[in-house]
Design a protein around this motif. Structure first.
Motif: not given
Length: 594
Positions: A278-300
């Motif tokens: 559940e945690i993994y798929i939630q994170l995958c969800k927030q990394l998909t089509k995320n408009p903010n590159p800074n958010s992507l970096i924090l997510g990865w």
């Protein structure tokens, strides 16, 4: 009503080369030349037909429309369906002969089946021409027809002859392959196939219409009210909490999350195994089509910490590996808001996450929640490689830039000498009694920051515990898997003539760094095992071999009986080495204390 099949061969058009080839739907044989005296279904000029293929990950057939280039799990009705599963099986029966790595890990350039689980980063299997007049070819077809992919036969000679690069299979144009646009949407069907069994159904709007997966599994600024996956009732309330933590950590919700939030999220996953997917798929969800590159970096960065803390379930493992493999090309390359520097940062973190995910899928979850220092170190790891959990070759590659004159890992030399300096030779239960967990963690983080000092540590069990952990956590075993069985055979001959010489022959052919580390550790263990120390340490030669054998040798088999039976021979092999010195004098080796 489905049309009756009254033919054995079909003519298929290769969408890329536009060249026709012929396939036997029963035997799986393929040929560029038209078969003689055979019932052949000519290719449909309108392309209005379906191919039946097989997805091995889900154990289900699926259907590909040649005209629309769409795939369906449900069998179409009132259409022409061409069964091509036999062709898959024959091709895979050959390619699977190369699948020799543990737990079915893929090797480089390994062919993959054309299914909804297809990995766009892997090469498509080549459909090869088979000479029908060859007895060996007929036998290979029989293997694929009767045994399929579940029971591959190790026949290297036949595999070589069926390889597309073999002279008898060489052709002037590219071999047949599935269309590129099919490859583009295949990943979506893998998600859907997994979702049918494991995802919760979500509905929205006044008419409570079902939310499509392609909309459900994309970035959202809003919270979720229900879990994305099927969870036990008592855990369903934890899912929205996990999602809020992920949003805060990625900067999508106020207040911005800190390492303490990451620690809370990791605790939920480590303590509740069902929450991990559940945690993994939630994170995958927030990394998909995320408009903010800074958010992507924090997510990865968050992903980099999760993949060293706990693995996904076996059911979810293949999807997550594929998600990470394909992510950069799909989400980052053409991201409208990411600058070149941000793209490079993301590329580095994603590559690191992929490597660590493959590793933790083999080793399993951590036994405790990471400390704040470990979390911070995990976020830095993609840019500052650790000396833990890496290969010896990678460790030495980084070390050469700092200490080029030392031919063994600094960490091993430091920890071994620390054990001796803290009077480990006169400490009862050394290497058997564990060191204080917090002190071991603190020392590990300090070493990862290139601070090779003990600080206020006075207990030799602390560096002793970390030395064992470093050896056990190497990405590849100290003695490679290719030499494992030879070690077991020598261990079985303990006490017999020639066993000692054969044991050191194995060590001498190891890669240079591995050989030096083995010799260093054997010299070190000989000091600990000295008979003058044993009345105090209570650590005999047999005890030390029992403790260190798993750090030198790792059984490549998954069979528990084999693992258990080999344990005594692993220990015997190590006893032979400790009892009979080393094969080289290492000037950096530990010196016995007066």
């Amino acid at each position: 009503m489905e049309k009756v099949i009254d033919y054995d061969w079909i003519e298929i058009n290769d969408p890329q080369s536009s060249r026709s080839f012929y396939a036997n739907i029963k035997s799986g044989e393929c040929s560029w030349e038209r078969p003689v005296n055979a019932k052949i279904k000519e290719k449909d000029e309108n392309g209005d037909e379906w191919w039946e293929l097989f997805d091995n990950n889900h154990g289900l057939p699926y259907y590909y429309n040649l005209k629309t280039r769409k795939t369906e799990w449900k069998r179409p009705e009132n259409v022409t369906i061409i069964p091509l599963i036999a062709i898959q099986n024959t091709t895979l029966a050959v390619s699977m002969q190369m699948r020799l790595q543990k737990n079915g890990n893929q090797v480089n350039n390994e062919p993959m089946e054309p299914s909804p689980s297809f990995d766009q980063n892997q090469q498509r299997p080549n459909l090869v021409r088979i000479d029908n007049t060859s007895a060996e070819s007929a036998n290979a077809a029989m293997i694929g027809r009767t045994q399929g992919i579940s029971s591959p036969v190790v026949n290297n000679a036949m595999a070589d002859k069926m390889n597309p690069t073999h002279p008898m299979n060489r052709i002037d144009t590219e071999p047949p392959t599935l269309p590129d646009d099919l490859k583009d949407n295949i990943n979506q069907f893998q998600i859907e196939g997994f979702a049918h069994q494991y995802f919760m159904e979500h509905r929205a709007g006044i008419f409570r219409r079902k939310v499509p997966l392609e909309k459900l599994l994309v970035w959202s600024k809003d919270a979720i009210k229900a879990p994305l996956m099927v969870l036990n009732k008592e855990l369903q309330k934890e899912s929205p909490k996990c999602f809020r933590l992920i949003q805060r950590i990625m900067g999508d919700r106020s207040p911005i999350g800190q390492s303490e939030d990451i620690q809370s999220l990791l605790e939920k996953g480590i303590m509740n195994g069902q929450l991990r997917d559940e945690i993994y798929i939630q994170l995958c969800k927030q990394l998909t089509k995320n408009p903010n590159p800074n958010s992507l970096i924090l997510g990865w960065q968050l992903m980099a910490v999760i993949v060293i803390s706990f693995p996904p379930s076996k059911n979810f493992e293949s999807y997550l590996i594929q998600f990470i493999r394909q992510y950069f090309e799909k989400e980052v390359t053409n991201h409208p808001s990411a600058d070149p520097n941000q793209k490079q940062i993301l590329f580095t973190i994603i590559a690191h996450c992929h490597k660590k995910l493959l590793r933790i899928c083999q080793t399993g979850p951590k036994g405790k929640v990471p400390t704040i220092n470990e979390i911070e170190r995990g976020k830095e790891a993609p840019f500052k490689p650790s000396v833990f959990g890496e290969t010896l070759q990678d460790i030495m590659l980084v070390q050469e830039q700092k200490v080029p004159q030392l031919k063994i890992p600094v960490i091993m030399d430091f920890l071994a000498k620390a054990v001796l300096d803290l009077n480990g030779c006169h400490t009862e239960g050394i290497f058997r009694v564990p060191g204080d967990v917090d002190m071991v963690t603190e020392l590990r983080c300090r070493i990862d920051q290139d601070q090779y000092n003990l600080g206020n540590i006075k207990d030799p069990n602390v560096p002793a515990s970390l030395l064992k952990f470093w050896l056990r956590d190497l990405a590849d075993p100290l003695i490679p898997a290719a030499n494992y069985q030879d070690c077991i055979d020598v261990g079985a001959r303990e006490g017999q003539e020639g066993a000692t010489e054969d044991a050191w022959k194995i060590v001498k052919i190891l890669p240079e760094t591995n050989r030096r580390v083995v010799n260093y550790m054997i010299n070190f263990l000989r000091i600990i095992a000295d008979q003058r120390n044993q009345p105090i340490t209570k650590m005999t030669l047999a005890n030390l071999a029992m403790v260190f054998a798993p750090n030198f040798l790792r059984c490549p088999s998954d069979n528990l009986t084999t693992i258990f039976d080999n344990t005594k021979f692993e220990q015997a092999f190590l006893r032979i080495l400790i009892l009979n010195g080393s094969d080289l004098e290492d000037p950096n080796g530990p010196i016995p204390q007066e």
